[in-house]
Enzyme design. Structure first.
Site, short mmCIF file in Angstrom:
data_model
loop_
_atom_site.label_atom_id
_atom_site.label_comp_id
_atom_site.label_asym_id
_atom_site.label_seq_id
_atom_site.Cartn_x
_atom_site.Cartn_y
_atom_site.Cartn_z
N ILE A 40 2.83 6.69 13.09
CA ILE A 40 2.03 5.80 13.95
C ILE A 40 2.87 5.33 15.13
O ILE A 40 4.10 5.31 15.09
CB ILE A 40 1.49 4.59 13.15
CG1 ILE A 40 2.63 3.79 12.55
CG2 ILE A 40 0.53 5.05 12.06
CD1 ILE A 40 2.18 2.51 11.84
N PHE B 252 0.81 -1.22 0.00
CA PHE B 252 0.00 0.00 0.00
C PHE B 252 0.85 1.27 0.00
O PHE B 252 0.35 2.37 -0.25
CB PHE B 252 -0.96 0.02 1.21
CG PHE B 252 -0.27 -0.06 2.54
CD1 PHE B 252 0.24 1.07 3.16
CD2 PHE B 252 -0.15 -1.28 3.19
CE1 PHE B 252 0.87 1.00 4.39
CE2 PHE B 252 0.48 -1.38 4.42
CZ PHE B 252 1.00 -0.24 5.03
#
Length: 579
Positions: free
Chosen positions: A57, A38
């Site tokens: 993240i 992705f």
């Protein structure tokens, strides 16, 4: 979960990045469920940079610190430490576990503070300060510096020498360290790694800095102010500075290049406390002094510096000759036409009421007052100063939102229109036809039958060689006032210009055949354009400045390129193969 794909080389440091470090990585991101890719920095051909613990993240901020430079590792990151229940549509579904193959390329605990080029000036803060203002390239700085664990040495770096290395007691530091110092507030201690000297680590403490402020932005070095005693910053500090027509009280002296006092405004106070009880000094209005405050000379350079000062401030000022004294008044003034220096203290200022505090009739009076000042300067031929006063008048009346009385709104509009038309007259005098047209057009837009505005717009059109538009405005002036001699003379002027232009064109092409021209360098030039100073004398309504218009010779329109008379055809030998 982490799996090492390629271990770091043995030469790599054993310590990895920590929170706050800037890291550079390559990565490939895939879905754990099906291996679908992705995102990939490798596909983009551009490494990714981030600070550990910021902007990424949670899984990344926990994973990357476990790595060493040169290592490649694959991390499987649970949804709770990635994008959670919502995912990141469309590529990452909800509750998705992610796999990242990450290569740690480099990391550093320093920031590049060089914003002026490719060379990296890397900074690490060692001891910070609560101050926030930083020096710039106009500042002189006082600092202490040492290399590694060496002795601290004191340095002084003048702004004029900022592009050269700085010599301290027994240490010479590269010029690039100046960029690092300009990233520091006063009192901060920082470590720098420089492109000029990769093997050294310079530790610097910024002790103080003084700005050499450019008071005339259009002329660097024209008027330079250096604060000697800053104004008193506290809870009640007034940060206002003077502007045009502000009444100021000043102490200090202006000196010629040989040290002679050429203007004495009174003795500067010894401290802020002494200044609070001292009412001495010289009082005048900024930009209204006509060269003298009473019998004391005032120059543009001194005013340019004072307009950058706050009450209680003392400053040293360097003034170039073009901003100094231009004429003597009482006897010969040795400083006329020469460079000056000054030491000045702004003791007090009394500013005009701000436009947003003016209400009703007070606002109309402020507009009329500023316009009256402008008229005074216009009558003396000081068009630049007159324009500044008309600017003030227009700004005072720029808004009528807080005026409830309709009659007062009409008076305010009339006063503002008069100021705009006066300003248009000034622009015509200085041949700024674009702004003259703009002011006149603003009035015409609101009042299409304003003869004065139409006439001044016509004069602007004439200055721009837009003859058809000028004629249209002048004809409308005559419709409104058939006896306007000014409009008649201007129309005659247009006719003369057009006739002269046509005659010029006729002479230009007489005896010539098109497309058989001589060498263009041999042709004659048309007569020069007239020197039209726009001294028209339109009716002087509302105490507006006078104008008068002498007839002028013809001026060719924009884009016209004359060629001159042709060489007789018998003298022209066509090139081989010419048709």
């Amino acid at each position: 979960m982490k799996r090492i794909v390629r271990a770091a080389p043995s030469s790599s440091a054993t310590v990895g990045p920590k929170a706050g470090d800037k890291v550079t990585v390559h990565y490939v991101g895939t879905l754990t469920s099906n291996g679908e890719e992705f995102d990939s920095s490798r596909s983009r051909g551009q490494p990714f940079e981030f600070k550990v613990g910021m902007g990424v993240i949670t899984g990344w901020s926990e994973a990357v610190p476990t790595m060493r430079v040169g290592e490649i590792a694959k991390f499987t990151i649970a949804s709770s430490k990635a994008y959670g229940a919502e995912g990141s549509p469309p590529k990452i579904p909800p509750d998705a576990s992610l796999d990242f193959e990450i290569e740690l390329l480099s990391f550093t605990d320093r920031d590049n503070v060089n914003k002026q080029g490719d060379k990296r000036v890397l900074k690490k803060v060692i001891a910070d300060t609560d101050k926030w203002r930083k020096p710039n390239d106009t500042c002189d700085v006082e600092f202490e510096v040492r290399v590694g664990d060496g002795l601290w040495q004191r340095g002084s770096w003048l702004s004029d020498d900022r592009l050269a290395p700085c010599v301290c007691e027994s240490l010479t530091v590269p010029a690039s360290l100046r960029l690092g110092i300009e990233s520091m507030p006063e009192g901060q201690v920082a470590s720098f790694q420089l492109p000029d000297d990769d093997d050294e680590d310079y530790e610097v403490k910024l002790l103080s800095w003084t700005e050499n402020e450019q008071c005339v932005p259009s002329t660097r070095g024209g008027v330079v102010k250096r604060v000697e005693r800053p104004f008193k910053e506290d809870a009640d500090a007034d940060w206002k500075t003077p502007s045009d027509t502000t009444e100021v009280r000043v102490r200090g002296q202006i000196f010629s290049s040989d040290g002679a006092v050429v203007a004495d405004y009174g003795a500067i106070s010894a401290s802020h406390e002494a200044a609070a009880t001292d009412d001495s000094g010289t009082v005048w209005e900024i930009d209204e002094h006509e060269g003298y405050a009473g019998d004391i000379p005032v120059c543009d350079g001194a005013e340019a510096a004072i307009k950058r000062m706050k009450v209680g401030e003392v400053a040293e000022v360097r003034i170039k000759a073009e901003f100094g004294f231009s004429r003597p008044r009482h006897g010969d003034l040795a400083a006329v036409g020469s460079d000056l220096r000054a030491r000045l203290e702004l003791c007090a200022l009394k500013d005009a009421t701000p436009s947003w505090e003016l209400k009703d009739d007070a606002k109309v009076a402020a507009v009329d007052g500023a316009r009256g000042r402008g008229n005074k300067h216009f009558s003396r031929g000081d068009y630049a100063r007159a324009i500044r006063r008309y600017d003030q008048a227009v700004n005072f009346g720029a808004s009528d939102y807080d005026i409830t009385d309709d009659e007062c709104k009409k008076r305010l509009k009339t006063a503002c229109d008069a100021a705009r038309l006066n300003r248009a007259a000034c622009y015509l005098k200085v041949k700024d036809y674009v702004n003259a047209k703009k002011d006149a057009a603003t009035v015409v837009e609101a009042d299409p039958d304003n003869a004065k505005a139409l006439f001044r717009r016509a004069k602007a059109w004439l200055g721009l060689d837009e003859w058809a538009k000028a004629r249209a405005d002048l004809k409308k002036v005559l419709d409104l006032d058939p006896n306007s001699n000014d409009a008649k003379r201007a129309l005659a002027d247009i006719s003369k210009r057009e006739k002269a232009y046509k005659q010029h064109q006729k002479n230009l092409y007489a005896g010539r055949k098109l497309f058989k021209t001589a060498d263009p360098r041999s042709v004659a030039k048309p007569p020069p354009p007239p020197d039209d100073d726009d001294d028209d004398d339109d009716d002087d309504h509302d105490q507006d400045p006078d104008e008068s218009t002498p007839p002028a010779e013809a001026v060719p329109p924009p884009g016209y390129v004359p060629e001159g008379p042709a060489v007789p055809e018998a003298d022209v030998t066509p090139a081989a193969g010419a048709e």
